[in-house]
Design a protein around this motif. Sequence first.
Motif, PDB file in Angstrom:
ATOM      1  N   ALA A   1       3.614   5.782  -3.068  1.00 38.58           N
ATOM      2  CA  ALA A   1       4.801   6.544  -3.595  1.00 38.58           C
ATOM      3  C   ALA A   1       4.736   6.743  -4.936  1.00 38.58           C
ATOM      4  O   ALA A   1       5.069   7.381  -5.404  1.00 38.58           O
ATOM      5  CB  ALA A   1       5.620   5.550  -2.749  1.00 38.58           C
ATOM      6  N   THR A   2       4.429   5.544  -5.954  1.00 42.13           N
ATOM      7  CA  THR A   2       3.879   5.707  -7.222  1.00 42.13           C
ATOM      8  C   THR A   2       2.955   6.438  -7.482  1.00 42.13           C
ATOM      9  O   THR A   2       3.443   7.546  -8.627  1.00 42.13           O
ATOM     10  CB  THR A   2       3.832   4.085  -7.523  1.00 42.13           C
ATOM     11  OG1 THR A   2       4.239   3.153  -7.212  1.00 42.13           O
ATOM     12  CG2 THR A   2       3.507   4.199  -9.111  1.00 42.13           C
TER      13      THR A   2
ATOM     14  N   THR B   1      10.818   8.673  -6.994  1.00 36.44           N
ATOM     15  CA  THR B   1      11.097   7.287  -7.019  1.00 36.44           C
ATOM     16  C   THR B   1      12.248   6.355  -7.240  1.00 36.44           C
ATOM     17  O   THR B   1      12.111   5.815  -6.976  1.00 36.44           O
ATOM     18  CB  THR B   1      11.744   8.259  -8.990  1.00 36.44           C
ATOM     19  OG1 THR B   1      13.018   9.181  -8.503  1.00 36.44           O
ATOM     20  CG2 THR B   1      10.674   8.858  -9.255  1.00 36.44           C
ATOM     21  N   GLU B   2      13.243   7.290  -5.853  1.00 39.48           N
ATOM     22  CA  GLU B   2      14.043   6.177  -5.092  1.00 39.48           C
ATOM     23  C   GLU B   2      13.321   6.058  -3.631  1.00 39.48           C
ATOM     24  O   GLU B   2      13.368   4.807  -3.839  1.00 39.48           O
ATOM     25  CB  GLU B   2      15.149   7.474  -4.540  1.00 39.48           C
ATOM     26  CG  GLU B   2      16.226   7.133  -3.672  1.00 39.48           C
ATOM     27  CD  GLU B   2      17.155   7.785  -3.372  1.00 39.48           C
ATOM     28  OE1 GLU B   2      18.123   6.879  -2.063  1.00 39.48           O
ATOM     29  OE2 GLU B   2      16.955   8.912  -3.362  1.00 39.48           O
TER      30      GLU B   2
ATOM     31  N   ARG C   1       0.768  -1.183   0.135  1.00 42.59           N
ATOM     32  CA  ARG C   1      -0.001  -0.319   0.252  1.00 42.59           C
ATOM     33  C   ARG C   1       0.749   1.578   0.005  1.00 42.59           C
ATOM     34  O   ARG C   1       0.672   2.760  -1.032  1.00 42.59           O
ATOM     35  CB  ARG C   1      -0.575  -0.024   1.004  1.00 42.59           C
ATOM     36  CG  ARG C   1      -1.680   1.148   1.178  1.00 42.59           C
ATOM     37  CD  ARG C   1      -2.935   0.786   2.262  1.00 42.59           C
ATOM     38  NE  ARG C   1      -2.494   0.609   3.289  1.00 42.59           N
ATOM     39  CZ  ARG C   1      -3.071  -0.589   3.912  1.00 42.59           C
ATOM     40  NH1 ARG C   1      -3.724  -1.715   3.187  1.00 42.59           N
ATOM     41  NH2 ARG C   1      -2.539  -1.176   5.351  1.00 42.59           N
ATOM     42  N   SER C   2       1.503   1.344   0.888  1.00 41.86           N
ATOM     43  CA  SER C   2       2.582   1.830   0.683  1.00 41.86           C
ATOM     44  C   SER C   2       3.908   2.714  -0.842  1.00 41.86           C
ATOM     45  O   SER C   2       3.841   3.829  -1.128  1.00 41.86           O
ATOM     46  CB  SER C   2       3.875   2.012   1.590  1.00 41.86           C
ATOM     47  OG  SER C   2       2.993   1.807   3.614  1.00 41.86           O
TER      48      SER C   2
ATOM     49  N   LEU D   1      11.060   0.794  -1.805  1.00 41.01           N
ATOM     50  CA  LEU D   1       9.700   0.214  -1.611  1.00 41.01           C
ATOM     51  C   LEU D   1       9.730  -1.042  -3.010  1.00 41.01           C
ATOM     52  O   LEU D   1       9.306  -2.818  -1.662  1.00 41.01           O
ATOM     53  CB  LEU D   1       8.484   0.489  -1.642  1.00 41.01           C
ATOM     54  CG  LEU D   1       8.475   1.926  -0.198  1.00 41.01           C
ATOM     55  CD1 LEU D   1       6.693   2.962  -1.000  1.00 41.01           C
ATOM     56  CD2 LEU D   1       7.937   1.012   0.916  1.00 41.01           C
ATOM     57  N   SER D   2      10.143  -1.242  -4.092  1.00 38.99           N
ATOM     58  CA  SER D   2      10.008  -2.110  -4.799  1.00 38.99           C
ATOM     59  C   SER D   2      10.782  -3.445  -4.754  1.00 38.99           C
ATOM     60  O   SER D   2      10.417  -4.373  -4.410  1.00 38.99           O
ATOM     61  CB  SER D   2      10.155  -2.097  -6.308  1.00 38.99           C
ATOM     62  OG  SER D   2       9.060  -0.826  -6.590  1.00 38.99           O
ATOM     63  N   TYR D   3      11.591  -2.750  -4.171  1.00 41.36           N
ATOM     64  CA  TYR D   3      13.186  -3.755  -3.530  1.00 41.36           C
ATOM     65  C   TYR D   3      12.461  -4.495  -2.401  1.00 41.36           C
ATOM     66  O   TYR D   3      12.407  -5.637  -2.141  1.00 41.36           O
ATOM     67  CB  TYR D   3      14.750  -3.158  -3.620  1.00 41.36           C
ATOM     68  CG  TYR D   3      15.508  -4.326  -2.490  1.00 41.36           C
ATOM     69  CD1 TYR D   3      15.866  -5.287  -4.271  1.00 41.36           C
ATOM     70  CD2 TYR D   3      15.817  -4.025  -1.471  1.00 41.36           C
ATOM     71  CE1 TYR D   3      16.712  -6.091  -3.282  1.00 41.36           C
ATOM     72  CE2 TYR D   3      16.780  -5.032  -1.058  1.00 41.36           C
ATOM     73  CZ  TYR D   3      17.066  -5.838  -1.938  1.00 41.36           C
ATOM     74  OH  TYR D   3      18.796  -6.641  -1.360  1.00 41.36           O
ATOM     75  N   GLN D   4      11.622  -4.259  -2.006  1.00 40.57           N
ATOM     76  CA  GLN D   4      11.660  -4.005  -0.354  1.00 40.57           C
ATOM     77  C   GLN D   4      10.344  -5.265  -0.427  1.00 40.57           C
ATOM     78  O   GLN D   4      10.669  -6.429   0.154  1.00 40.57           O
ATOM     79  CB  GLN D   4      10.565  -3.322   0.312  1.00 40.57           C
ATOM     80  CG  GLN D   4      12.121  -2.532   1.344  1.00 40.57           C
ATOM     81  CD  GLN D   4      11.430  -1.464   2.366  1.00 40.57           C
ATOM     82  OE1 GLN D   4      11.536  -0.652   2.021  1.00 40.57           O
ATOM     83  NE2 GLN D   4      11.102  -1.683   3.441  1.00 40.57           N
TER      84      GLN D   4
END
Length: 210
Positions: A113-114, A145-146, A108-109, A151-154
């Motif tokens: 963020a996106t 974007t960072e 959700r975060s 978050l994508s990596y997490q």
Amino acid sequence: MLHTAASLISGGSSSNTGGGPLRDLLQAMRSVMKSMSQLGGDIAVASNSTKKWAIGESQDVEDTLSVSSILLNHYSSALIQFATHFDKVCRHLTDIASYEKALSDLKRSHLEATKKADSVQKKLQKMMSESKDVQAETLAWNTATEKVSQLSYQIRVEEVNIVEFRRRSARIFMEVLLGGLSECSRKGTHLWLACHPTRHRGTPKRLSAL
């Protein structure tokens, strides 16, 4: 109760998201735990009542009722102990549910963020077309974007971890559950042998050893 829990285990074992099926399984396990504990307590009450009834009866009746009371008490203890195994299973399922909720919150975060990064990007593009100072907005876009990348990596890491966590937890709680079933069945068998000493070979087990 046990049939419901077994159906949910077999039906939910291939689920990747838990959610509803996991919640249903947890509720079923808690229901079994509560029912087993209640049944064990009720049998203990029956055992105590049987023992009280024996007082003042003839010797043969008193002996029979006393033995019955002991048997009921042992069976009560077996069921209450069995319920504790379900309590352990419920704790494992709760841990899985907590892990999945944390992953859901993370996703959700990531979504928020996106959306923020997209909004900043649109604003930045508009400012560039109008030849405005874009330094501050560029910094905001880079930051956004960072965060999305982090978050994508997490999420990727946690999705791998949760699969292994489910697998490990499922193996542990099934060992606990099957161990509890085996223990309860074994005690039931011992009680049966104590009641029918002439129907099996070997030395009858004493009730005090159950």
